[in-house]
Design a protein around this motif. Structure first.
Motif, PDB file in Angstrom:
ATOM      1  N   HIS A 168       0.804  -1.222   0.000  1.00  0.00           N
ATOM      2  CA  HIS A 168       0.000   0.000   0.000  1.00  0.00           C
ATOM      3  C   HIS A 168       0.836   1.271   0.000  1.00  0.00           C
ATOM      4  O   HIS A 168       0.693   2.105  -0.882  1.00  0.00           O
ATOM      5  CB  HIS A 168      -0.951   0.003   1.201  1.00  0.00           C
ATOM      6  N   TRP A 192     -16.304   3.253   0.419  1.00  0.00           N
ATOM      7  CA  TRP A 192     -16.454   2.025  -0.371  1.00  0.00           C
ATOM      8  C   TRP A 192     -17.173   2.312  -1.679  1.00  0.00           C
ATOM      9  O   TRP A 192     -16.761   1.864  -2.737  1.00  0.00           O
ATOM     10  CB  TRP A 192     -17.264   0.988   0.406  1.00  0.00           C
ATOM     11  N   GLN A 225      -7.554   1.566   3.959  1.00  0.00           N
ATOM     12  CA  GLN A 225      -8.843   1.080   3.471  1.00  0.00           C
ATOM     13  C   GLN A 225      -9.554   2.101   2.590  1.00  0.00           C
ATOM     14  O   GLN A 225     -10.385   1.754   1.779  1.00  0.00           O
ATOM     15  CB  GLN A 225      -9.771   0.749   4.654  1.00  0.00           C
ATOM     16  N   PHE A 238      -5.400  -6.786   1.682  1.00  0.00           N
ATOM     17  CA  PHE A 238      -6.721  -6.165   1.587  1.00  0.00           C
ATOM     18  C   PHE A 238      -7.552  -6.415   2.832  1.00  0.00           C
ATOM     19  O   PHE A 238      -8.287  -5.545   3.294  1.00  0.00           O
ATOM     20  CB  PHE A 238      -7.480  -6.702   0.372  1.00  0.00           C
ATOM     21  N   SER A 239      -7.448  -7.636   3.353  1.00  0.00           N
ATOM     22  CA  SER A 239      -8.279  -7.972   4.505  1.00  0.00           C
ATOM     23  C   SER A 239      -7.564  -7.653   5.813  1.00  0.00           C
ATOM     24  O   SER A 239      -8.185  -7.633   6.862  1.00  0.00           O
ATOM     25  CB  SER A 239      -8.652  -9.448   4.459  1.00  0.00           C
ATOM     26  N   PHE A 274      -8.994  -4.666   8.320  1.00  0.00           N
ATOM     27  CA  PHE A 274     -10.244  -4.993   8.993  1.00  0.00           C
ATOM     28  C   PHE A 274     -10.044  -6.164   9.962  1.00  0.00           C
ATOM     29  O   PHE A 274     -10.607  -6.184  11.054  1.00  0.00           O
ATOM     30  CB  PHE A 274     -11.323  -5.315   7.963  1.00  0.00           C
ATOM     31  N   THR A 318     -13.068 -11.665   0.920  1.00  0.00           N
ATOM     32  CA  THR A 318     -12.473 -10.499   0.269  1.00  0.00           C
ATOM     33  C   THR A 318     -11.691 -10.923  -0.969  1.00  0.00           C
ATOM     34  O   THR A 318     -11.829 -10.338  -2.042  1.00  0.00           O
ATOM     35  CB  THR A 318     -11.529  -9.777   1.246  1.00  0.00           C
TER      36      THR A 318
END
Lengths: 323, 279
Positions: A46, A254, B113, B153-154, B157, B210
């Motif tokens: 990221h 989202w 996120q 990605f997960s 969370f 996900t």
């Protein structure tokens, strides 16, 4: 969150003979060691790509340079000038796409939240079949997003879809079967699909939030003669405020960033009326292979989202202290 | 507190309408999967006039669905397991220790996120392609590359939900374990993990879901050999026609396991959200 330090004082208290010597030294490095894997991955997938993306937005990164991007010439703000200039053709299209996305996001989030609250409030009280209904309501959220969208793509087909069958042949509301996935109706279609997939998440969070509302509050309100609306306005909604604060933000982000819904629904070629910004950037990057302008648009988008989030958190924070 | 008659009727009407809204598309999927191709190409009918399971047979040969399924299963399970293992360590640190940068870590991880996926996709695509060229590794279009991408990605969370779960486990248990001479890792594995099993299972299912449903990165980072079902289903629409009955049959087959898993564990999600979100 009121966790306390796990003091390693236990070793001193230990009296069992024969065990390893008590370790008195605290190990302040342990939490960092535990975080390393997560940090490395977050950085690698990221943070570093994001910084690289910002760098890319300053390069003329066309198809000639993708295999070896060190050869891409540095162009400074040129990509931003081209994509964000509302007088140029590309800038106009991006601005249009941005407004479409705003409208789409606001309507989808509002509808999802309203439906979520309604369902959560009406399933708060136990009744026969409640567990089944809850499971049913959560199904669209559990369904893989691409599968959910494909079902709707089929339902929105002009000649063999369920929607037009109901509208034209069963209800006789319209004479000519309308197109849903091209033309002005496409924005309606993508909102309907998004709401269908999204409201169960609002429902799930609000249901969790409602479990924290003490029943005494409702009893007290009932004794004071408060009716349904009054209880909703004076007890339920204020008690849900902390949950709403998070849920609305998450739903907004989202939906704004959602790629699966428009991409699968329109098969990669979104109609102009529903040209959402995620697909817009995707198309202009991978169709023209100009990653420089694509990155510039993504960075601009991120900047916008950061500002919106910061303002939102500031405003809701202040209101929380006022209340 | 009693429910008035008006409320009861409002509740019934609203919940019925919502149930229909949810059910109709699900019904359309199931009923269309049971129709022959001509029937899904003509005007929609509610009841299949020629019910057949042919679509469930044909779908395996129209596109290499088997290969896509194996790819998806492999990528999603490996990504889910690794991501949860990493999340457990991180959540333990955040829940049980006060350290400098704790807040910063939580905020940074959660804020990833909100970034638009396309922002990482372009650089990650370039990084993978260029890494392949210079190092001779093959991350681009490989399942490994996809696994590495998906497990992040997960992660945010998962960490967030597990912190909520771990926080709800009384610290007295830790202290008791420490009195017995257990070090921090022993406490984590012998005390906290067994108590948090439902939460960990729920988070694993979330991480799996996900990866299972991801489309954006899969559409760019895979080739014919590493393609996952999320983009593989596109194969049922050809230039000349769309095999809608097979699309619906395949969608049904790839959805049932995930939906069943989620619904079986939904109360743990609610518990995790209650612990996490409400604070």
């Amino acid at each position: 969150m009121s966790s306390s330090v796990v003091e390693r004082s236990a070793g001193q208290r230990r009296t069992l003979p024969g065990g390893p010597p008590p370790r008195r030294r605290r190990r302040p490095s342990l939490p960092y060691l535990l975080l390393i894997p997560a940090l490395v991955l977050e950085l690698g997938v990221h943070i570093v790509p994001m910084l690289v993306g910002i760098w890319m937005s300053l390069l003329e990164l066309t198809q000639f340079h993708i295999r070896d991007w060190s050869t891409a010439p540095f162009v400074g703000w040129e990509n931003y000038r081209v994509t964000l200039d509302v007088d140029s053709a590309a800038g106009k299209e991006l601005l249009h796409s941005f407004w479409v996305t705003i409208v789409y996001t606001v309507i989808s989030v509002a509808l999802s939240w309203v439906i979520g609250v309604t369902a959560a409030v009406f399933t708060q009280r136990p009744f026969r079949g409640r567990a089944f209904l809850r499971a049913l309501f959560l199904t669209p959220y559990a369904l893989p997003a691409f599968a959910a969208v494909i079902i709707w793509t089929f339902m929105f087909q002009r000649d063999n879809g369920l929607i037009n069958h109901v509208l034209v042949e069963q209800l006789h509301l319209v004479d000519e079967p309308p197109f849903w996935l091209i033309g002005p109706n496409s924005i309606v279609a993508v909102i309907v699909v998004t709401v269908w997939k999204l409201w169960p998440f609002a429902f799930l969070c609000l249901m969790a939030g409602l479990q924290n509302v003490p029943t005494e509050l409702y009893e007290a309100a009932a004794i004071d003669g408060a009716g349904f609306w009054r209880r909703l306005r004076s007890v339920t909604l204020p008690m849900l405020r902390p949950v709403n604060r998070v849920v609305l933000l998450v739903l907004f982000l989202w939906t704004f960033n959602d790629f699966t819904t428009p991409y699968v629904l329109f098969g990669g070629s979104a109609p102009r009326e529903a040209d959402l910004v995620s697909v817009h950037i995707y198309k202009s990057s991978f169709v023209t292979w100009n990653f420089g302008t694509g990155s510039a648009m993504s960075v601009a988008l991120l900047a916008f989202l950061l500002v919106v989030t910061a303002v939102y958190l500031l405003i809701t924070n202040r209101r929380r202290f006022d209340a | 507190m009693r429910e008035s008659a008006g409320e009861r009727w409002a509740r019934r009407v609203v919940l019925t309408v919502l149930a229909l809204f949810v059910l109709v598309p699900l019904y359309a999927m199931v009923s269309s999967a049971a129709k022959p191709l001509q029937d899904v190409q003509g005007v929609f009918t509610w009841i299949p006039t020629h019910p057949t399971a042919q679509a469930f047979v044909d779908m395996w040969s129209t596109v290499p669905l088997g290969r896509y399924l194996v790819n998806s299963l492999l990528v999603s399970s490996v990504a889910a397991v690794i991501s949860v293992a990493i999340a457990i360590l991180a959540a333990f640190a955040v829940s049980r220790y006060r350290f400098r940068g704790r807040q910063l870590f939580s905020v940074t991880v959660l804020s990833t996120q909100m970034f638009p996926g396309i922002l990482f996709l372009l650089p990650l695509f370039l990084l993978f392609v260029n890494l392949d060229n210079t190092l001779g590794t093959s991350l681009y279009a490989s399942r490994t590359g996809l696994i590495i991408t998906y497990l992040t990605f997960s992660l945010p969370f998962s960490i967030w939900m597990l912190v909520g779960y771990f926080d709800s486990i009384p610290r007295e248990l830790d202290e008791a374990a420490a009195v017995d001479g257990a070090g921090p890792m022993r406490t984590l594995f012998r005390v906290i993990l067994p108590t948090a099993v439902p939460g960990i299972v729920a988070v694993t299912v979330y991480a799996f879901m996900t990866a299972w449903g991801e489309v954006l990165f899969a559409s760019v980072m895979t080739d014919e050999n590493s393609r996952t079902i999320a983009v593989g289903l596109k194969g049922y629409s050809t230039q000349s026609q769309v095999y809608w009955n097979q699309v619906m049959a395949a969608s049904l087959v790839v959805s049932v396991p995930v939906v069943a898993g989620f619904l079986a564990l939904q109360r743990y999600f609610v518990a995790g959200l209650t612990a996490g979100a409400v604070k």
